[in-house]
Motif scaffolding. Structure first.
Motif, PDB file in Angstrom:
ATOM      1  N   ASP A  10       1.007  -1.250   0.152  1.00  0.00           N
ATOM      2  CA  ASP A  10      -0.011  -0.056   0.082  1.00  0.00           C
ATOM      3  C   ASP A  10       0.605   1.217   0.084  1.00  0.00           C
ATOM      4  N   LEU A  11       2.031   1.185   0.846  1.00  0.00           N
ATOM      5  CA  LEU A  11       2.989   2.535   0.735  1.00  0.00           C
ATOM      6  C   LEU A  11       3.486   2.643  -0.464  1.00  0.00           C
ATOM      7  N   ILE A  12       3.935   1.651  -1.089  1.00  0.00           N
ATOM      8  CA  ILE A  12       4.471   1.614  -2.429  1.00  0.00           C
ATOM      9  C   ILE A  12       3.518   2.292  -3.473  1.00  0.00           C
ATOM     10  N   LYS A  13       2.343   1.635  -3.388  1.00  0.00           N
ATOM     11  CA  LYS A  13       1.314   2.219  -4.414  1.00  0.00           C
ATOM     12  C   LYS A  13       0.954   3.471  -4.286  1.00  0.00           C
ATOM     13  N   ASP A  14       0.750   3.764  -2.887  1.00  0.00           N
ATOM     14  CA  ASP A  14       0.328   5.455  -2.637  1.00  0.00           C
ATOM     15  C   ASP A  14       1.403   6.217  -3.090  1.00  0.00           C
ATOM     16  N   ALA A  15       2.505   5.985  -2.933  1.00  0.00           N
ATOM     17  CA  ALA A  15       3.798   6.857  -3.228  1.00  0.00           C
ATOM     18  C   ALA A  15       3.927   6.962  -4.644  1.00  0.00           C
ATOM     19  N   GLU A  16       3.665   5.643  -5.476  1.00  0.00           N
ATOM     20  CA  GLU A  16       4.029   5.617  -6.820  1.00  0.00           C
ATOM     21  C   GLU A  16       2.755   6.368  -7.352  1.00  0.00           C
ATOM     22  N   ASN A  17       1.510   6.582  -6.652  1.00  0.00           N
ATOM     23  CA  ASN A  17       0.465   7.355  -7.445  1.00  0.00           C
ATOM     24  C   ASN A  17       0.314   8.803  -6.844  1.00  0.00           C
ATOM     25  N   GLY A  18       1.483   9.405  -6.315  1.00  0.00           N
ATOM     26  CA  GLY A  18       1.619  10.708  -6.162  1.00  0.00           C
ATOM     27  C   GLY A  18       1.185  11.049  -4.922  1.00  0.00           C
ATOM     28  N   ASN A  19       1.091  10.363  -3.588  1.00  0.00           N
ATOM     29  CA  ASN A  19       0.624  10.782  -2.385  1.00  0.00           C
ATOM     30  C   ASN A  19       2.160  11.176  -1.744  1.00  0.00           C
ATOM     31  N   LYS A  20       2.220  12.636  -1.430  1.00  0.00           N
ATOM     32  CA  LYS A  20       3.322  13.240  -1.077  1.00  0.00           C
ATOM     33  C   LYS A  20       3.934  12.667   0.346  1.00  0.00           C
ATOM     34  N   HIS A  21       2.883  12.224   1.171  1.00  0.00           N
ATOM     35  CA  HIS A  21       3.262  11.618   2.349  1.00  0.00           C
ATOM     36  C   HIS A  21       3.654  10.269   2.330  1.00  0.00           C
ATOM     37  N   ALA A  22       2.997   9.343   1.608  1.00  0.00           N
ATOM     38  CA  ALA A  22       3.618   8.110   1.111  1.00  0.00           C
ATOM     39  C   ALA A  22       5.066   8.102   0.784  1.00  0.00           C
ATOM     40  N   MET A  23       5.417   9.259  -0.232  1.00  0.00           N
ATOM     41  CA  MET A  23       6.720   9.315  -0.910  1.00  0.00           C
ATOM     42  C   MET A  23       7.532   9.613   0.452  1.00  0.00           C
ATOM     43  N   TYR A  24       7.336  10.317   1.240  1.00  0.00           N
ATOM     44  CA  TYR A  24       8.164  10.629   2.364  1.00  0.00           C
ATOM     45  C   TYR A  24       8.396   9.529   3.213  1.00  0.00           C
ATOM     46  N   ASN A  25       7.357   8.987   3.591  1.00  0.00           N
ATOM     47  CA  ASN A  25       7.335   7.558   4.354  1.00  0.00           C
ATOM     48  C   ASN A  25       8.277   6.440   3.702  1.00  0.00           C
ATOM     49  N   LEU A  26       8.071   6.416   2.288  1.00  0.00           N
ATOM     50  CA  LEU A  26       8.816   5.198   1.909  1.00  0.00           C
ATOM     51  C   LEU A  26      10.312   5.727   1.706  1.00  0.00           C
ATOM     52  N   GLY A  27      10.380   7.110   1.574  1.00  0.00           N
ATOM     53  CA  GLY A  27      11.788   7.395   1.699  1.00  0.00           C
ATOM     54  C   GLY A  27      12.644   7.177   3.117  1.00  0.00           C
ATOM     55  N   ARG A  28      11.854   7.516   4.104  1.00  0.00           N
ATOM     56  CA  ARG A  28      12.064   7.230   5.535  1.00  0.00           C
ATOM     57  C   ARG A  28      12.534   5.483   5.757  1.00  0.00           C
ATOM     58  N   SER A  29      11.490   4.769   5.029  1.00  0.00           N
ATOM     59  CA  SER A  29      11.624   3.351   5.148  1.00  0.00           C
ATOM     60  C   SER A  29      12.757   2.827   4.533  1.00  0.00           C
ATOM     61  N   TYR A  30      13.201   3.419   3.470  1.00  0.00           N
ATOM     62  CA  TYR A  30      14.449   3.103   2.819  1.00  0.00           C
ATOM     63  C   TYR A  30      15.759   3.632   3.534  1.00  0.00           C
ATOM     64  N   TYR A  31      15.451   5.030   4.064  1.00  0.00           N
ATOM     65  CA  TYR A  31      16.882   5.457   4.654  1.00  0.00           C
ATOM     66  C   TYR A  31      17.055   4.772   5.912  1.00  0.00           C
ATOM     67  N   PHE A  32      16.107   4.279   6.687  1.00  0.00           N
ATOM     68  CA  PHE A  32      16.346   3.758   7.990  1.00  0.00           C
ATOM     69  C   PHE A  32      16.413   2.236   7.953  1.00  0.00           C
ATOM     70  N   GLY A  33      15.897   1.723   6.818  1.00  0.00           N
ATOM     71  CA  GLY A  33      15.646   0.078   6.588  1.00  0.00           C
ATOM     72  C   GLY A  33      14.611  -0.279   7.654  1.00  0.00           C
ATOM     73  N   LYS A  49      13.201  13.533  -2.480  1.00  0.00           N
ATOM     74  CA  LYS A  49      13.205  14.515  -3.670  1.00  0.00           C
ATOM     75  C   LYS A  49      11.888  14.374  -4.182  1.00  0.00           C
ATOM     76  N   LYS A  50      11.250  13.301  -4.529  1.00  0.00           N
ATOM     77  CA  LYS A  50       9.830  13.339  -4.970  1.00  0.00           C
ATOM     78  C   LYS A  50       8.976  13.909  -4.258  1.00  0.00           C
ATOM     79  N   ALA A  51       9.134  13.597  -2.820  1.00  0.00           N
ATOM     80  CA  ALA A  51       8.091  14.341  -1.897  1.00  0.00           C
ATOM     81  C   ALA A  51       8.298  15.648  -1.845  1.00  0.00           C
ATOM     82  N   ASN A  52       9.559  16.186  -1.677  1.00  0.00           N
ATOM     83  CA  ASN A  52       9.733  17.703  -1.734  1.00  0.00           C
ATOM     84  C   ASN A  52       8.945  18.267  -2.999  1.00  0.00           C
TER      85      ASN A  52
END
Length: 152
Positions: A10-33, A49-52
């Protein structure tokens, strides 16, 4: 496990669909593992960068952090300060903390204890609308601020 997988999907789908908060949360998930993601700071930077770009203040702060320290991207202090300053101006306590932390460091071209103190006081006083600084960061901000005050 199935629920966690659905959450990740769901997080990936939401981020790929342009949800800026999902993009940020996906970035955090990758950043911190976290949340079932393998740590990947290059992928994290791309999502910040996409979230910004989508207008997420927290994403702007994290893109600034990555640029400041060269996490997943070539270090660019000028651009980092721009993004961190803009994010702080839009209410990010995390950006204010990172600015204060950077300004207090000796030996960099932007050392400025007065500005560091101003940023850290705002963090400690909680004067922000985007509160994405964790408890450890808040505690560190207070400790650094106390040290600055004692050196006056």
């Amino acid at each position: 496990r199935a629920k966690e997988k659905k959450s990740v999907d769901d997080l990936i789908k939401d981020a790929e669909n342009g949800n800026k908060h999902a993009m940020y949360n996906l970035g955090r998930s990758y950043y911190f593992g976290k949340k079932g993601f393998k740590e990947d700071i290059k992928e994290a930077y791309e999502w910040f960068k996409k979230a910004n770009a989508a207008g997420c203040v927290e994403g702007m702060a994290m893109e600034g952090l990555c640029l400041l320290y060269g996490h997943g991207v070539k270090k660019n202090t000028a651009k980092a300060m721009l993004y961190l300053g803009m994010a702080e101006g839009q209410g990010s306590n995390y950006a204010a903390f990172k600015l204060g932390e950077y300004f207090v460091k000796e030996g960099n071209d932007l050392t400025d204890k007065v500005l560091a103190r101003k940023m850290l006081e705002k963090v400690v006083n909680g004067n922000y609308t985007h509160k994405h600084l964790n408890a450890i960061g808040k505690k560190t901000a207070k400790a650094v601020l106390d040290k600055l005050k004692s050196s006056d």
